[in-house]
Scaffold this active site. Sequence first.
Site, PDB file in Angstrom:
ATOM      1  N   THR A 145       5.724   2.418   9.199  1.00 23.96           N
ATOM      2  CA  THR A 145       7.211   2.165   9.431  1.00 23.96           C
ATOM      3  C   THR A 145       7.873   2.268   8.119  1.00 23.96           C
ATOM      4  O   THR A 145       9.170   2.597   8.338  1.00 23.96           O
ATOM      5  CB  THR A 145       7.468   1.132  10.346  1.00 23.96           C
ATOM      6  OG1 THR A 145       7.051  -0.315   9.614  1.00 23.96           O
ATOM      7  CG2 THR A 145       6.922   1.097  11.730  1.00 23.96           C
ATOM      8  N   ASP A 146       7.431   1.609   7.127  1.00 29.86           N
ATOM      9  CA  ASP A 146       8.205   1.656   5.895  1.00 29.86           C
ATOM     10  C   ASP A 146       8.369   3.050   5.229  1.00 29.86           C
ATOM     11  O   ASP A 146       9.268   3.313   4.275  1.00 29.86           O
ATOM     12  CB  ASP A 146       7.589   0.531   4.874  1.00 29.86           C
ATOM     13  CG  ASP A 146       8.050  -0.829   5.329  1.00 29.86           C
ATOM     14  OD1 ASP A 146       9.054  -0.988   6.155  1.00 29.86           O
ATOM     15  OD2 ASP A 146       7.536  -1.709   4.573  1.00 29.86           O
ATOM     16  N   ASP A 167      17.338  20.553 -31.377  1.00 31.77           N
ATOM     17  CA  ASP A 167      17.459  21.587 -32.464  1.00 31.77           C
ATOM     18  C   ASP A 167      18.832  22.397 -32.209  1.00 31.77           C
ATOM     19  O   ASP A 167      19.533  22.154 -31.234  1.00 31.77           O
ATOM     20  CB  ASP A 167      16.359  22.824 -31.853  1.00 31.77           C
ATOM     21  CG  ASP A 167      16.248  24.119 -32.870  1.00 31.77           C
ATOM     22  OD1 ASP A 167      16.454  23.861 -34.123  1.00 31.77           O
ATOM     23  OD2 ASP A 167      15.960  25.101 -32.426  1.00 31.77           O
ATOM     24  N   ASP A 201      12.960  25.530 -29.079  1.00 32.07           N
ATOM     25  CA  ASP A 201      12.380  26.768 -28.511  1.00 32.07           C
ATOM     26  C   ASP A 201      11.554  27.365 -29.245  1.00 32.07           C
ATOM     27  O   ASP A 201      10.730  28.309 -28.797  1.00 32.07           O
ATOM     28  CB  ASP A 201      13.573  27.601 -28.227  1.00 32.07           C
ATOM     29  CG  ASP A 201      14.684  27.909 -29.341  1.00 32.07           C
ATOM     30  OD1 ASP A 201      14.180  27.430 -30.376  1.00 32.07           O
ATOM     31  OD2 ASP A 201      15.430  28.421 -29.219  1.00 32.07           O
ATOM     32  N   GLU A 210       0.808  -1.255  -0.025  1.00 27.46           N
ATOM     33  CA  GLU A 210      -0.166  -0.223   0.072  1.00 27.46           C
ATOM     34  C   GLU A 210       0.662   1.275   0.056  1.00 27.46           C
ATOM     35  O   GLU A 210       0.490   2.168  -0.388  1.00 27.46           O
ATOM     36  CB  GLU A 210      -0.870   0.116   1.281  1.00 27.46           C
ATOM     37  CG  GLU A 210      -2.022  -0.934   1.254  1.00 27.46           C
ATOM     38  CD  GLU A 210      -1.739  -2.313   1.693  1.00 27.46           C
ATOM     39  OE1 GLU A 210      -2.549  -3.271   1.679  1.00 27.46           O
ATOM     40  OE2 GLU A 210      -0.410  -2.648   2.189  1.00 27.46           O
ATOM     41  N   ASN A 230       7.112  -8.225   2.778  1.00 27.99           N
ATOM     42  CA  ASN A 230       5.857  -9.154   2.563  1.00 27.99           C
ATOM     43  C   ASN A 230       6.152 -10.569   2.911  1.00 27.99           C
ATOM     44  O   ASN A 230       5.090 -11.101   3.363  1.00 27.99           O
ATOM     45  CB  ASN A 230       5.678  -8.968   0.859  1.00 27.99           C
ATOM     46  CG  ASN A 230       5.136  -7.581   0.107  1.00 27.99           C
ATOM     47  OD1 ASN A 230       4.671  -6.835   1.259  1.00 27.99           O
ATOM     48  ND2 ASN A 230       4.752  -7.828  -0.841  1.00 27.99           N
TER      49      ASN A 230
END
Length: 920
Positions: free
Chosen positions: A745-746, A332, A646, A290, A712
Amino acid sequence: MGKSGKTTDDFAKLSVDQFYQALKTQATGLSDTDAAKRLQDVGPNTIQQTQSRSQFKAFIKNFTSLMALLLWVSGLIAMFVGMLELGIAIWAVNIINGCFSFWQEHAAQKATDSLKEMLPTYTHVWRDGKTKQINATDLVPGDVFTIQAGNSISADARIIAGNALQVDESALTGESVAVDKQPTYHKGDGKFAEANIVYAGTVAVNGTATAVAVQTGMQTEFGQIASLTQNQQGTVSPLTAELNRLTRQISMIAILIGLIFFVAAIFFVHYPVAKSFIFALGMIVAFIPEGLLPTVTLSLAQGVTRMSKKHALVKELSSVETLGETTVICSDKTGTLTQNQMTINHVWLPKQRYQVSGQGYLNNGQVLAAKTPVDLAQAPDLALLLRISGLDNDTEIQPGKTAQAKPKILGTPTEAAHLILTEKSGLNLDELKQQYPRLEELPFDSDRKRMTTIHRQPDGQQVVYVKGALDGILAICDTILENGQVRPITATDTANIDAANKHYAAEGLRSMAMAYRAYNGLPSDPADCTIEATEQHLTFVGLTVMADPPRPEIYDAVEKCHRANIRIIMVTGDSPLTAKSVAVKIGIDSDQVRVITGDELAAMSDSELQAAVKGEVIFARVAPEQKYRIVKANQHNGEIVAATGDGVNDAPALKQADIGIAMGVTGTDVAKDAADMILTDDNFASIVSAIEEGRTVYSNLQKFLLYILNSNVPEAIPSVLFLFSRGLIPLPLTVMQILTVDLGTDMLPALGLGAEKSEPGIMDQPPRARNAHLLNKTIVWKAFGWYGMIASVLSTVAYFFVNYLHGWPNVALAASGDTYVMATTMTLAAIVFCQIAAAINCRTQVTSVFTIGLFSNRRIWWGIGFEIVLIAVLMYVPVLQGLFNTAAINGRDWLLLFSIPIPLVLIEEARKALVRRHLA
């Protein structure tokens, strides 16, 4: 093509009477009544926005990406099964991230949205037989209007009368040299080259003219290019496509695992369906990072901030990383690779050759012979040439309003270069003008290609000074100046002069001839002098040699691009000879480079063009739609294309490119609006810095992807233990605790990784392959098989360690109560402290973290400190204890936790050392 059905070129070819008839106008202009009717018919003379940006759509876009949709669904499911706090937390993260993304991009857009109309505010027109000043937006086809030096031109128009008019068309063509314009039709080389046509958005730099508007507003060439740009759909950035792919990958993995655990919980653990669903949801939450979307957004925002300090303003966050993937830059020339200012760098005299020192405006450098400053008292030929260049001149240079601002040129760049040459030599222009007052002028015109002025010398005698194209002047010279002496010009002299001119032309330089004539045998009143009587029997003095010089920093920037395997393709409206000379000089191409002109390109099929751009190639004299084709041809070949420019002519290509880069100082508003990034210093070297930053951003994205994903496994292993023990091992981690790691915490350590500096040699590597992905085998192995497994073992040990202290295995594992809460707390804390080690380890891929400095990234350590404080708050604040199923721990437990990162860092350092040894 306007409502008349005729093109601008059609109008240019008509006789004057036919022209007036076609536009239903006359030399004395329109009536106010007729002009009002036409204005109602064709509309105002403005560049309209055909695609207005919707702020609402821009806002909603940030909440509808694949990852955002996944989080909306996850939060809804959590609420549906009764986990209201979890659902609210997930949605809150999505809302905060979306708002932050919108704010970042809106702030960048505001910085580029100060669009200033290139059309002038007012124009002087003939209405009802007399001149009047009107708003330029009210100009209509058939209006007769006047043009003076310094005026921006309000419409595409045909000249019906003129005097030495010269126009700067660089906004359309990219050509830095002013173009001669006259009432007589002549088809020049390339587009916008009709001698009797001027175009909207260009600027008159010399002379005067009367013109009749033939196209206004969106029907002008300027408007057509703007329309093409606005109607061109932007491309999806590679990062956006990659994040969508990553989201699909992670979503499929998470849903598949959730489905497996849902079925297993029902048939293996014999859970009720509702309880099995919640259990499976926990697994899905564990595998969906998440925090990935907000950390990606914040990392890109940090990249935007760092790039802005390097003079690169990025309008969309995803464009940051796209730069890092760039394989081809379609650049250019004028104002991008060069300085867009003519500079004299050589002076050729029959017996002397000089180099001119210094670059830029009004430097105090001296004219040099080899490396020794010249004493003009000992160089009469040079002194005379310098007087001619300064006095036979109608241009004025006004100092900038500030010390940093460039001086303003009122006139042509070529004449400005001659004024600067005179200043550089140490001569004082104001004193020269007093010593040699001008008596009369024979203005420049495109037929003679020269300008003549008549002056009174300090001795009272009159003198004629002439400068212009060599072929026209050499034909009317009888004598030549050599070492202060005048002698007849010979065939050998003429051959030597021609040879010198051809030599400079081959190097892409432009020459201008200087001559004079002692005033005798002509009318005493200079006002009675004619061109035919005055411009003959001249004495040839020498040549000034000039060019639009490359930017000083361009050489190093090009060399870095070559080292990084990034090809540069010059795409310019300039001449083929000049384009090749500049490209070879600054190291973009070799002398064997193929030069393709706009006419040759028009005759090429798409497949031929696609083959051509694979090799060493330059495109010169190209039209706007052709630049667009060149970008598409490279993209068809699988290249990630950055296009720089430009002018208005660059805008369609900027829009089509994977990343369009406009010049902020000299760039037109149309180009800036089409671009993804704007260089605030117009410095090509800033592109290289931005590319390095883009590569670093991608590397850092992989670093914190590794960091986020490695948690994970320890989040999922407790559920695996629960499942395979058939419920005998209670869940060591709750869903809210999993969310604590993912969203709490991450986050800050991950952002610290996003600010990590690039590892050495990042610009010595080729761009990442188009089929390379953020989530690759190396990251999967490190995240799940190395970092993840180690963290899983340690967090599982922490869980059983607490239970061991409370009687396990002699006492069954508790599924509730104080011991269970204490065990889940230690499991969560162990994962957090494993993540502290992971944050340090993920800073580099193979380089030792001690080499780059253990404490060199302070944001990492602020993030680590935040992790520790957050987990402590969850443990000791009563309200949060109940919500997150945590409890207070003692000093012995803290000592165990703080000992976890040390061996993990040392083990990883040993692995990196083995990798370095293998690579060596």
